[in-house]
Write a protein that holds these residues in place. Structure first.
Motif, PDB file in Angstrom:
ATOM      1  N   ARG A  21       0.819  -1.204   0.000  1.00 48.85           N
ATOM      2  CA  ARG A  21       0.000   0.000   0.000  1.00 48.85           C
ATOM      3  C   ARG A  21       0.860   1.264   0.000  1.00 48.85           C
ATOM      4  N   GLY A  22       2.172   1.097   0.065  1.00 46.59           N
ATOM      5  CA  GLY A  22       3.066   2.244   0.114  1.00 46.59           C
ATOM      6  C   GLY A  22       3.207   2.912  -1.238  1.00 46.59           C
ATOM      7  N   ASN A  23       3.820   4.078  -1.235  1.00 46.88           N
ATOM      8  CA  ASN A  23       3.986   4.842  -2.466  1.00 46.88           C
ATOM      9  C   ASN A  23       5.056   4.285  -3.381  1.00 46.88           C
ATOM     10  N   SER A  24       6.049   3.559  -2.830  1.00 42.31           N
ATOM     11  CA  SER A  24       7.159   3.142  -3.663  1.00 42.31           C
ATOM     12  C   SER A  24       7.070   1.689  -4.131  1.00 42.31           C
ATOM     13  N   THR A  71       0.536   4.107  -9.513  1.00 39.74           N
ATOM     14  CA  THR A  71       1.685   4.645  -8.783  1.00 39.74           C
ATOM     15  C   THR A  71       1.450   6.104  -8.419  1.00 39.74           C
ATOM     16  N   VAL A  72       1.658   6.416  -7.153  1.00 36.42           N
ATOM     17  CA  VAL A  72       1.548   7.793  -6.682  1.00 36.42           C
ATOM     18  C   VAL A  72       2.799   8.543  -7.125  1.00 36.42           C
ATOM     19  N   PHE A  84       1.509  15.745  -3.945  1.00 37.43           N
ATOM     20  CA  PHE A  84       0.896  14.587  -4.582  1.00 37.43           C
ATOM     21  C   PHE A  84       0.529  15.029  -5.994  1.00 37.43           C
ATOM     22  N   ALA A  85       1.399  14.747  -6.979  1.00 38.08           N
ATOM     23  CA  ALA A  85       1.299  15.343  -8.314  1.00 38.08           C
ATOM     24  C   ALA A  85       0.183  14.779  -9.183  1.00 38.08           C
ATOM     25  N   ALA A 126     -10.787   9.050 -12.750  1.00 37.80           N
ATOM     26  CA  ALA A 126      -9.867   8.712 -11.663  1.00 37.80           C
ATOM     27  C   ALA A 126      -9.635   7.211 -11.643  1.00 37.80           C
ATOM     28  N   VAL A 127      -8.455   6.826 -11.183  1.00 39.17           N
ATOM     29  CA  VAL A 127      -8.119   5.426 -10.954  1.00 39.17           C
ATOM     30  C   VAL A 127      -8.102   5.223  -9.439  1.00 39.17           C
TER      31      VAL A 127
END
Length: 151
Positions: A21-24, A71-72, A84-85, A126-127
Motif C-alpha cells: 500500500r506504500g507509495n514506492s 503509482t503515486v 501529490f502530483a 480517476a483510478v
C-alpha cells in the motif's frame, strides 16, 4: 534417512497485493494469471454492464500498465515540500457525484491473490485501487480499456 517435507518444495512468489500500500512498492508485484475488465454505463440511477472480457495470456504488459497507473507521483520543491502530483478528488467520499461510466479491472496473480482497480470515466476521471484516493488516469490505460471495451 528421514527427509523433510520442505526439501523438494518450491517457494511461490509472495502474495504482495494486499500488503503493498506504500507509495514506492509496485501494486502488483507478482506475475498475473488472469484479468477481467468490465465497462458499466448509467441507465437511470443504476450502472449496467455493457461489455466485459477475460484474458489469461500476454498479461505482463498489462501488469506493467496497471502498476504505472496506480503509482503515486510525488514532486518535491526546493524547500523539501512534497506534493501529490497525480492525485484527483474525483470519487472522494466528500465529493458526491453520480458515476455515469465506470470500468473495473479484476486481476488474479500467480499466488492466488485477487484485487480490483476501478477507473471512473464520467463525469470525472480517476483510478482507484485498494481503498486509495483517486489518481489521474494515464492515457495508455484509458486507450487500452477503450480498445477492449468499446462496442
Amino acid at each position: 534417512m528421514i527427509r523433510s517435507y520442505t526439501e523438494n518444495r518450491t517457494v511461490p512468489p509472495a502474495d504482495g497485493i494486499a500488503r503493498n500500500r506504500g507509495n514506492s512498492a509496485p501494486f502488483l508485484p507478482s506475475p498475473l494469471a488472469a484479468l477481467t475488465a468490465c465497462r458499466y454505463r448509467a441507465a437511470g440511477s443504476h450502472l449496467v454492464l455493457r461489455h466485459g472480457l477475460t484474458r489469461r495470456d500476454g498479461l505482463e504488459p498489462l501488469r506493467a500498465l496497471l502498476n504505472t497507473a496506480t503509482t503515486v507521483e510525488v514532486v518535491t520543491d526546493a524547500r523539501g515540500t512534497e506534493t501529490f502530483a497525480n492525485g484527483t478528488d474525483c470519487g472522494d467520499p466528500g465529493r458526491v457525484v453520480q458515476v455515469t461510466e465506470l470500468d473495473t479491472v479484476w486481476v488474479a496473480d500467480v499466488t492466488g491473490a485477487v484485487t480490483e482497480v476501478r477507473i471512473r470515466r464520467a463525469p470525472c476521471q480517476a483510478v482507484h485501487r485498494a481503498g486509495r484516493g483517486g489518481l489521474v488516469p494515464k492515457p495508455e490505460l484509458l486507450q487500452r480499456l477503450d480498445a477492449w471495451l468499446s462496442p
